[in-house]
Motif scaffolding. Sequence first.
Motif, PDB file in Angstrom:
ATOM      1  N   UNK A  52       0.819  -1.217   0.000  1.00 15.05           N
ATOM      2  CA  UNK A  52       0.000   0.000   0.000  1.00 15.05           C
ATOM      3  C   UNK A  52       0.853   1.268   0.000  1.00 15.05           C
ATOM      4  N   UNK A  53       2.136   1.105  -0.348  1.00 12.08           N
ATOM      5  CA  UNK A  53       3.021   2.251  -0.495  1.00 12.08           C
ATOM      6  C   UNK A  53       2.748   2.884  -1.845  1.00 12.08           C
ATOM      7  N   UNK A  54       2.433   4.165  -1.846  1.00 15.38           N
ATOM      8  CA  UNK A  54       2.071   4.849  -3.087  1.00 15.38           C
ATOM      9  C   UNK A  54       3.258   5.499  -3.789  1.00 15.38           C
ATOM     10  N   UNK A  55       4.297   5.844  -3.012  1.00 18.18           N
ATOM     11  CA  UNK A  55       5.447   6.544  -3.575  1.00 18.18           C
ATOM     12  C   UNK A  55       6.649   6.310  -2.678  1.00 18.18           C
ATOM     13  N   UNK A  56       7.836   6.272  -3.272  1.00 22.57           N
ATOM     14  CA  UNK A  56       9.080   6.173  -2.501  1.00 22.57           C
ATOM     15  C   UNK A  56      10.159   6.939  -3.242  1.00 22.57           C
ATOM     16  N   UNK A  57      10.781   7.908  -2.557  1.00 22.71           N
ATOM     17  CA  UNK A  57      11.882   8.645  -3.179  1.00 22.71           C
ATOM     18  C   UNK A  57      13.213   8.135  -2.631  1.00 22.71           C
ATOM     19  N   UNK A  58      14.296   8.795  -2.975  1.00 20.42           N
ATOM     20  CA  UNK A  58      15.629   8.338  -2.570  1.00 20.42           C
ATOM     21  C   UNK A  58      15.819   8.358  -1.054  1.00 20.42           C
ATOM     22  N   UNK A  59      15.163   9.271  -0.356  1.00 19.78           N
ATOM     23  CA  UNK A  59      15.275   9.317   1.111  1.00 19.78           C
ATOM     24  C   UNK A  59      14.659   8.068   1.734  1.00 19.78           C
ATOM     25  N   UNK A  60      13.516   7.673   1.213  1.00 25.98           N
ATOM     26  CA  UNK A  60      12.864   6.461   1.699  1.00 25.98           C
ATOM     27  C   UNK A  60      13.674   5.232   1.376  1.00 25.98           C
ATOM     28  N   UNK A  61      14.186   5.163   0.156  1.00 26.15           N
ATOM     29  CA  UNK A  61      15.003   4.029  -0.249  1.00 26.15           C
ATOM     30  C   UNK A  61      16.252   3.938   0.618  1.00 26.15           C
TER      31      UNK A  61
END
Length: 108
Positions: A52-61
Amino acid sequence: MADLDVEVECVESGALLRLVGDLDKITAPLLKEALAKLFAEGRVEIVVDAARLEFCDSSGLWTLVEHQRRVAAHAGSLRLVGVHGVLQRVLEVTGLKAAFDGVALVEL
């Protein structure tokens, strides 16, 4: 601005984290805090459900990679399940898929 909910379910020496919403520069500290708390409790077998994760940027990764390294140094693992969309693409393009015990794209 979207939010991130981090739902935690603890089991023995591990935990299941369900991520709901956006994992980005603003919300990554929430995940980092949850992971740090689990590590402090000795929970080094972590499964992150990204269905249910809608978005992930480099900080999240980077938060995920950083914690994978931490638990791996203590004979643990961080696995990702339900990976799709942006996170799946980024893991494949960067080659980081292998960093998550080779099971990064497990279907639920």
